[in-house]
Each structure stands twice: as structure tokens, then as C-alpha cells.
Design a protein around this motif. Structure first.
Motif, PDB file in Angstrom:
ATOM      1  N   ALA A 134       0.836  -1.206   0.000  1.00  0.00           N
ATOM      2  CA  ALA A 134       0.000   0.000   0.000  1.00  0.00           C
ATOM      3  C   ALA A 134       0.869   1.253   0.000  1.00  0.00           C
ATOM      4  CB  ALA A 134      -0.926  -0.008   1.211  1.00  0.00           C
ATOM      5  N   LEU A 135       1.895   1.273   0.833  1.00  0.00           N
ATOM      6  CA  LEU A 135       2.821   2.406   0.857  1.00  0.00           C
ATOM      7  C   LEU A 135       3.548   2.554  -0.473  1.00  0.00           C
ATOM      8  CD1 LEU A 135       4.584   2.256   4.333  1.00  0.00           C
ATOM      9  CD2 LEU A 135       3.583   4.292   3.319  1.00  0.00           C
ATOM     10  N   ARG A 136       3.927   1.430  -1.041  1.00  0.00           N
ATOM     11  CA  ARG A 136       4.683   1.444  -2.299  1.00  0.00           C
ATOM     12  C   ARG A 136       3.856   2.028  -3.438  1.00  0.00           C
ATOM     13  NH1 ARG A 136       6.654   2.225  -6.181  1.00  0.00           N
ATOM     14  NH2 ARG A 136       8.217   1.144  -7.435  1.00  0.00           N
ATOM     15  N   SER A 137       2.537   1.987  -3.324  1.00  0.00           N
ATOM     16  CA  SER A 137       1.670   2.499  -4.385  1.00  0.00           C
ATOM     17  C   SER A 137       1.615   4.024  -4.406  1.00  0.00           C
ATOM     18  CB  SER A 137       0.253   1.949  -4.218  1.00  0.00           C
ATOM     19  OG  SER A 137      -0.403   2.540  -3.102  1.00  0.00           O
ATOM     20  N   LEU A 138       2.125   4.668  -3.355  1.00  0.00           N
ATOM     21  CA  LEU A 138       2.073   6.125  -3.258  1.00  0.00           C
ATOM     22  C   LEU A 138       3.289   6.751  -3.940  1.00  0.00           C
ATOM     23  CD1 LEU A 138       0.983   6.485   0.478  1.00  0.00           C
ATOM     24  CD2 LEU A 138      -0.471   6.389  -1.558  1.00  0.00           C
ATOM     25  N   PRO A 139       3.153   7.984  -4.438  1.00  0.00           N
ATOM     26  CA  PRO A 139       4.293   8.654  -5.064  1.00  0.00           C
ATOM     27  C   PRO A 139       5.418   8.889  -4.048  1.00  0.00           C
ATOM     28  CG  PRO A 139       2.235   9.799  -5.570  1.00  0.00           C
ATOM     29  CD  PRO A 139       1.924   8.799  -4.493  1.00  0.00           C
ATOM     30  N   VAL A 140       6.656   8.827  -4.526  1.00  0.00           N
ATOM     31  CA  VAL A 140       7.798   9.176  -3.693  1.00  0.00           C
ATOM     32  C   VAL A 140       8.307  10.549  -4.110  1.00  0.00           C
ATOM     33  CG1 VAL A 140       8.498   6.811  -3.215  1.00  0.00           C
ATOM     34  CG2 VAL A 140       9.393   7.973  -5.242  1.00  0.00           C
ATOM     35  N   SER A 141       9.025  11.181  -3.217  1.00  0.00           N
ATOM     36  CA  SER A 141       9.473  12.556  -3.434  1.00  0.00           C
ATOM     37  C   SER A 141      10.851  12.585  -4.089  1.00  0.00           C
ATOM     38  CB  SER A 141       9.533  13.289  -2.094  1.00  0.00           C
ATOM     39  OG  SER A 141      10.078  14.580  -2.245  1.00  0.00           O
ATOM     40  N   GLU A 142      11.137  13.688  -4.781  1.00  0.00           N
ATOM     41  CA  GLU A 142      12.481  13.908  -5.298  1.00  0.00           C
ATOM     42  C   GLU A 142      13.349  14.662  -4.301  1.00  0.00           C
ATOM     43  OE1 GLU A 142      12.289  15.767  -9.092  1.00  0.00           O
ATOM     44  OE2 GLU A 142      11.166  14.119 -10.019  1.00  0.00           O
ATOM     45  N   ASP A 143      12.747  15.226  -3.268  1.00  0.00           N
ATOM     46  CA  ASP A 143      13.510  15.894  -2.219  1.00  0.00           C
ATOM     47  C   ASP A 143      14.277  14.846  -1.419  1.00  0.00           C
ATOM     48  OD1 ASP A 143      14.175  17.927  -0.120  1.00  0.00           O
ATOM     49  OD2 ASP A 143      12.865  16.618   1.070  1.00  0.00           O
ATOM     50  N   PRO A 144      15.608  14.953  -1.306  1.00  0.00           N
ATOM     51  CA  PRO A 144      16.390  13.887  -0.670  1.00  0.00           C
ATOM     52  C   PRO A 144      15.961  13.550   0.752  1.00  0.00           C
ATOM     53  CG  PRO A 144      17.851  15.339  -1.881  1.00  0.00           C
ATOM     54  CD  PRO A 144      16.491  15.989  -1.890  1.00  0.00           C
ATOM     55  N   LEU A 145      15.653  14.555   1.569  1.00  0.00           N
ATOM     56  CA  LEU A 145      15.289  14.279   2.955  1.00  0.00           C
ATOM     57  C   LEU A 145      13.948  13.550   3.032  1.00  0.00           C
ATOM     58  CD1 LEU A 145      16.224  14.601   5.854  1.00  0.00           C
ATOM     59  CD2 LEU A 145      15.089  16.823   5.925  1.00  0.00           C
ATOM     60  N   THR A 146      12.988  13.977   2.223  1.00  0.00           N
ATOM     61  CA  THR A 146      11.704  13.277   2.166  1.00  0.00           C
ATOM     62  C   THR A 146      11.884  11.873   1.601  1.00  0.00           C
ATOM     63  OG1 THR A 146      10.622  15.411   1.797  1.00  0.00           O
ATOM     64  CG2 THR A 146       9.319  13.437   1.358  1.00  0.00           C
ATOM     65  N   LEU A 147      12.731  11.751   0.597  1.00  0.00           N
ATOM     66  CA  LEU A 147      13.003  10.445   0.001  1.00  0.00           C
ATOM     67  C   LEU A 147      13.595   9.490   1.026  1.00  0.00           C
ATOM     68  CD1 LEU A 147      12.981   8.861  -2.715  1.00  0.00           C
ATOM     69  CD2 LEU A 147      15.338   9.653  -3.044  1.00  0.00           C
ATOM     70  N   LEU A 148      14.471  10.000   1.885  1.00  0.00           N
ATOM     71  CA  LEU A 148      15.062   9.160   2.921  1.00  0.00           C
ATOM     72  C   LEU A 148      13.996   8.669   3.891  1.00  0.00           C
ATOM     73  CD1 LEU A 148      17.582   7.942   4.267  1.00  0.00           C
ATOM     74  CD2 LEU A 148      17.778  10.065   5.585  1.00  0.00           C
ATOM     75  N   TRP A 149      13.092   9.582   4.322  1.00  0.00           N
ATOM     76  CA  TRP A 149      12.037   9.130   5.242  1.00  0.00           C
ATOM     77  C   TRP A 149      11.099   8.152   4.547  1.00  0.00           C
ATOM     78  CZ3 TRP A 149       6.707   9.180   5.756  1.00  0.00           C
ATOM     79  CH2 TRP A 149       6.239   8.749   7.005  1.00  0.00           C
ATOM     80  N   ASP A 150      10.746   8.423   3.295  1.00  0.00           N
ATOM     81  CA  ASP A 150       9.903   7.488   2.541  1.00  0.00           C
ATOM     82  C   ASP A 150      10.549   6.108   2.490  1.00  0.00           C
ATOM     83  OD1 ASP A 150       7.965   9.414   1.975  1.00  0.00           O
ATOM     84  OD2 ASP A 150       8.670   9.776  -0.069  1.00  0.00           O
ATOM     85  N   ALA A 151      11.849   6.074   2.167  1.00  0.00           N
ATOM     86  CA  ALA A 151      12.544   4.801   2.033  1.00  0.00           C
ATOM     87  C   ALA A 151      12.623   4.073   3.372  1.00  0.00           C
ATOM     88  CB  ALA A 151      13.942   5.029   1.473  1.00  0.00           C
ATOM     89  N   ALA A 152      12.948   4.806   4.443  1.00  0.00           N
ATOM     90  CA  ALA A 152      13.020   4.185   5.766  1.00  0.00           C
ATOM     91  C   ALA A 152      11.673   3.595   6.161  1.00  0.00           C
ATOM     92  CB  ALA A 152      13.474   5.222   6.798  1.00  0.00           C
TER      93      ALA A 152
END
Length: 289
Positions: A134-152
Motif C-alpha cells: 500500500a505504501l509502495r503504491s504512493l508517489p515518492v518525493s524527489e527531495d532527498p530528505l523526504t526520500l530518505l524518510w519514505d525509504a526508511a
């Protein structure tokens, strides 16, 4: 020697966990209209699944009492929709990370760590992992800090879904899993009274159930040899299932990610906002060693 999957869990979990414990996401969830900490928690964590019944969230989260979940859901969606809950937690978590990390938040090392972690997070197998998918279906950010939290967060829920599968296979119920962990690692029952609403009567009943299966000693104070063997199998299998997320990285890239994450996680842990022992068993004293 610890597996890389376990080392990465210890490093990524505090980065993810600011979304639960730092004041910024808690405040944004309150501003969105959610009433009380636990309504915000259940709304934000379950948001990627949409407005499903409390029974579904109880099943997916595994270790909460149904009464605890159903006090928050589906009532939460009368105040604000799932999309609002997800963005409130995410925006608040990223704000908290920026505060904790200071200059590190804009560093090349963080950008590289986010890129490596995101490659793993977005390539992990989704089959059998409902919350991760479900989380994987959501868009991820190009902002590195947001991308890090998304990935974690993706990697944390990927591991969590696998952990639930190993507990099920071992015959350890969701509520039992807390007692099982506490007796294996010396975690105080008070941690679970606060975080999972397990109070003395239920705790004693759960201990008795585990004891009847030969997993807990007669005095109820520790695991038997069979219990310790079961615990070791669960942890080993959880690590093995979590390791599949890192197959997209070369061994040298996994080592690089571990190195890059250490100062970031150390800064988050130094804030003191993340509880030193989580209900899932992470000892933050260990996280950056």
C-alpha cells in the motif's frame, strides 16, 4: 555477527520513527482534526490502505487489541481523509528530521544515502506484504530528505510484514509476541502497558498461554530452551525476509549505505525523542555502534 538486514533495520528505524514520536507530526495530525495521539497514529499508519474497516487494520498491524484500533477507526475518517493523515505524518516527520540533522539534512552524504535506500525500498518484493504494498503504491518525493524518510518507512513496513508472517508460522499471536519479546530480552511490561494497552491481567493470561506450550518457564519469568529456540528462528527468518529488499544493491553499496546512515541515525537518537526501547525490540543504544 549481525546480518546486514538487521544492521540496516537498527539504523533506519529511528529515522522512520520520528513520524510517531517527534512533536511536528503529532501537531500536524492534531491540526488535521484527529482526536488524541492514538487516533492520529492509526489514521496515519493505516492511511495508505484507505478507509478499510478496523478489522483489516487490526489484522495487518497484528499486535494491537481490536478495542484499541476500533476506538480510532473508522471514526478518524469523519475528521479528515487518509490522504491528509499520510501527508501530515510525512510532512511532520521530514520537519523533525531537518531539525535533528541540522547541516547534515542538506549534505551530499544524505542525498546518496537516500538514493541507495530508495533503490532498495522501491525494488523490494511486495507479495504477501499488504502494508508495504500500500505504501509502495504512493508517489515518492524527489527531495532527498523526504526520500530518505519514505525509504526508511517502506523498508520498515516491508520488514514488519515479514515479521508478522514469521510469527504466524511459529504460532505466536500478536499480543503474545510482546510478552515473548519481553521475556527474551528483559523489556519491562510497563513498556507494553503504555504502548499496547497490555495490563496485568492480560499479561498474566498471555504468559500462562505461552507456558502451557512449553515456551515459558514455570515461574513465568523467562523463556524455556524451546522458547529461546523459537525466538531465534523468528528473528533469523525475519532478517532473511527483510534481506530481500537489498538485493537490488551491490554488496559494496550495502556497506556504503550502512556507513552513510550511522551519523544520520546518531543525530536522531541524540535528540532523545525516540524511546530507547521500542515495542518491536529495538535498543537505540545499539543502533549506531
Amino acid at each position: 555477527m549481525e546480518s546486514n538486514a538487521r544492521r540496516l533495520w537498527k539504523l533506519l528505524e529511528p529515522i522512520h520513527a520520528v513520524g510517531y514520536f517527534s512533536p511536528e507530526p503529532i501537531a500536524l495530525l492534531k491540526e488535521a482534526g484527529y482526536r488524541g495521539y492514538w487516533m492520529g497514529y492509526f489514521a496515519a499508519r493505516s492511511a495508505p490502505l484507505g478507509t478499510v474497516p478496523a478489522e483489516v487494520i487490526h489484522a495487518v498491524f497484528y499486535n494491537f487489541a481490536f478495542s484499541h484500533v476500533s476506538r480510532a477507526l473508522p471514526d478518524a475518517w469523519t475528521f479528515a481523509p487518509p490522504e491528509t493523515a499520510h501527508e501530515a505524518r510525512r510532512t511532520g516527520a521530514v520537519a523533525a528530521l531537518r531539525r535533528h540533522l541540522g547541516p547534515l539534512a542538506d549534505s551530499d552524504d544524505l542525498t546518496r544515502a537516500a538514493s541507495l535506500a530508495s533503490r532498495a525500498a522501491l525494488s523490494a518484493p511486495a507479495e504477501g506484504r499488504a502494508l508495504y504494498a500500500a505504501l509502495r503504491s504512493l508517489p515518492v518525493s524527489e527531495d532527498p530528505l523526504t526520500l530518505l524518510w519514505d525509504a526508511a518507512t517502506l523498508l520498515r513496513e516491508h520488514r514488519g510484514d515479514g515479521h508478522v508472517a514469521t510469527l504466524l508460522a511459529a504460532g505466536i499471536g500478536g499480543r503474545e509476541s510482546h510478552v515473548f519479546h519481553a521475556l527474551a530480552n528483559g523489556t519491562s511490561p510497563a513498556v507494553y502497558a503504555t504502548s499496547r494497552n497490555i495490563h496485568e491481567t492480560e499479561w498474566d493470561s498471555l504468559v500462562a498461554g505461552l507456558r502451557s506450550r512449553g515456551l515459558v518457564t514455570d515461574d513465568g519469568a523467562s523463556l524455556t530452551e524451546a522458547g529461546l529456540e523459537t525466538k531465534a528462528r523468528i528473528e533469523s527468518q525475519t532478517d532473511a525476509l527483510a534481506a530481500t529488499a537489498y538485493a537490488a544493491l551491490e554488496p559494496a553499496e550495502v556497506d556504503e549505505l550502512i556507513t552513510l546512515l550511522r551519523p544520520l541515525t546518531k543525530a536522531v537518537v541524540a535528540s532523545g525523542e525516540i524511546p530507547n526501547q521500542s515495542p518491536m525490540g529495538l535498543d537505540l543504544d545499539d543502533a549506531t555502534r
